[in-house]
Design a protein around this motif. Structure first.
Motif, PDB file in Angstrom:
ATOM      1  N   ILE A 183       0.836  -1.209   0.000  1.00 30.19           N
ATOM      2  CA  ILE A 183       0.000   0.000   0.000  1.00 30.19           C
ATOM      3  C   ILE A 183       0.864   1.249   0.000  1.00 30.19           C
ATOM      4  CG2 ILE A 183      -1.593   1.358   1.420  1.00 30.19           C
ATOM      5  CD1 ILE A 183      -2.834  -1.329   2.318  1.00 30.19           C
ATOM      6  N   GLU A 184       1.902   1.248   0.816  1.00 34.58           N
ATOM      7  CA  GLU A 184       2.819   2.393   0.864  1.00 34.58           C
ATOM      8  C   GLU A 184       3.499   2.609  -0.484  1.00 34.58           C
ATOM      9  OE1 GLU A 184       6.771   3.920   3.362  1.00 34.58           O
ATOM     10  OE2 GLU A 184       5.820   2.007   3.828  1.00 34.58           O
ATOM     11  N   ALA A 185       3.919   1.517  -1.130  1.00 31.65           N
ATOM     12  CA  ALA A 185       4.568   1.620  -2.434  1.00 31.65           C
ATOM     13  C   ALA A 185       3.606   2.157  -3.486  1.00 31.65           C
ATOM     14  CB  ALA A 185       5.103   0.252  -2.857  1.00 31.65           C
ATOM     15  N   ARG A 186       2.376   1.706  -3.422  1.00 34.16           N
ATOM     16  CA  ARG A 186       1.364   2.161  -4.387  1.00 34.16           C
ATOM     17  C   ARG A 186       1.102   3.657  -4.255  1.00 34.16           C
ATOM     18  NH1 ARG A 186      -5.044   0.707  -4.935  1.00 34.16           N
ATOM     19  NH2 ARG A 186      -5.066   0.247  -7.164  1.00 34.16           N
ATOM     20  N   LEU A 187       0.965   4.128  -3.028  1.00 34.69           N
ATOM     21  CA  LEU A 187       0.742   5.548  -2.806  1.00 34.69           C
ATOM     22  C   LEU A 187       1.945   6.374  -3.251  1.00 34.69           C
ATOM     23  CD1 LEU A 187      -0.979   5.474   0.693  1.00 34.69           C
ATOM     24  CD2 LEU A 187      -2.045   6.130  -1.483  1.00 34.69           C
TER      25      LEU A 187
END
Length: 283
Positions: free
Chosen positions: A87-91
Motif C-alpha cells: 500500500i505504501e509503495a502504491r501511494l
C-alpha cells in the motif's frame, strides 16, 4: 434525482487519474523493489486493502481474471512482502506519477478534490455488497493533496466496479463472458483483453461459442440482443453508482464534470496510461 449523465461524465473523465497506477513505470519499479513481478504487483497492490488476500478472494472480487493467473501471483506475494508495504509503495508511485503529469500545478486541484472527496465519503455510507470498495474505504485518507484526490477517485472507481459486478451477476454474465462481450463492442481491443486477463485460448473460444448459443454473438460481433444486454448492464451500473454523487447538488455535479476533464487529459497527455505494460512478461 442525481443526473446519471453528469455523474458518469464526472467519473469517466477523472478515471485516468486512478487507472494510471496500473500502467505507470513508477508503480512497476516500486513493486519490483519489494520482490514482486508485474502481475504479482498488480494483484497484490489492488488487493492489499484486504490484508494478505487469498487468490480466492481476488478471483471473486476482481471478477474477470483467469483464476490460474491469480494463483500464480497469490499467495506467493505475501511470502516476500506485506500488504502494508505494498500500500505504501502504491501511494508513493501514485504521488510521483501524478507530479510527473503536473497534477499538483492545476489551479482547480483543491476545488476538485473537495467535490470528489464528498462523493467518495457519501459512497462510504453504502458499503453493503461492495467488498472491494469497503476494503479501500477503510484505509486512512492521505494527507498529500495529490493522494487525497487519487484515493477519492480510487474509492469511486471500486464503488462503481462492485456495482458492475452485481449487474453482471444479475444478468448471468460471468467474468470471461463480460470480457468477450466488451471486446465485441469495439470499445477495447480484444487482443488487449486476452493479454491482460490471462484466459487460455481454448477457454476463450468455448465461452464465445456459449455466447453464440445464447444469441448474444454472431461470429465475433454483438447481435442486437447482445447490444441490448450490454446497454442494460451499463445502465444498471450507472444507477448503482449514483448514491455517491447524491452528495453533490446539480450545480456542483455539473462543475465537477467540467473540472475533471482537465485532470484526465493531463494524465493522458503525460503518457501515464502505457497500455503496453500489460503485454510484458510476468517472469
Amino acid at each position: 434525482m442525481t443526473d446519471a449523465r453528469l455523474a458518469w461524465q464526472a467519473w469517466r473523465r477523472l478515471e485516468p487519474l486512478h487507472a494510471m497506477i496500473y500502467f505507470t513505470p513508477e508503480a512497476t519499479e516500486r513493486y519490483k523493489a519489494l520482490g514482486l513481478d508485474t502481475w504479482a504487483g498488480y494483484f497484490a497492490s489492488r488487493a492489499a486493502a484486504f490484508g494478505p488476500a487469498s487468490p480466492e478472494l481476488v478471483i471473486a472480487t476482481f471478477y474477470n481474471f483467469c483464476p490460474a493467473m491469480v494463483r500464480r501471483a497469490l499467495p506467493a506475494a505475501w511470502d516476500v512482502t506485506t500488504p502494508e508495504k505494498v500500500i505504501e509503495a502504491r501511494l508513493d508511485a501514485a504521488r510521483e506519477a501524478l507530479r510527473r503529469a503536473g497534477i499538483h500545478g492545476i489551479p482547480a486541484l483543491a476545488e476538485t478534490t473537495a467535490l470528489v472527496r464528498r462523493a467518495a465519503e457519501r459512497a462510504g455510507e453504502h458499503p453493503q455488497g461492495r467488498p472491494l470498495f469497503a476494503a479501500h474505504a477503510a484505509l486512512p485518507w492521505p494527507d498529500d493533496p495529490l493522494l487525497e484526490l487519487w484515493h477519492a477517485q480510487t474509492l469511486l472507481r471500486e464503488f462503481r466496479g462492485d456495482g458492475h459486478v452485481a449487474a453482471l451477476l444479475t444478468e448471468g454474465v460471468g467474468g470471461l463472458d463480460a470480457l468477450i462481450l466488451h471486446g465485441a463492442s469495439g470499445l477495447t481491443p480484444t487482443v488487449f483483453l486476452k493479454v491482460s486477463r490471462g484466459w487460455p485460448e481454448e477457454e476463450w473460444a468455448a465461452a464465445e461459442e456459449g455466447l453464440r448459443e445464447r444469441g448474444l454473438l454472431d461470429g465475433e460481433e454483438l447481435t442486437e440482443e447482445g447490444r441490448t444486454l450490454r446497454q442494460r448492464i451499463e445502465d444498471r451500473t450507472d444507477e448503482l453508482a449514483l448514491p455517491a454523487y447524491a452528495a453533490l447538488s446539480d450545480d456542483e455535479l455539473a462543475r465537477l464534470a467540467e473540472l475533471t476533464r482537465i485532470f484526465g487529459r493531463a494524465v493522458v497527455d503525460a503518457g501515464l496510461l502505457n497500455f503496453s505494460a500489460w503485454g510484458r512478461s510476468s517472469g
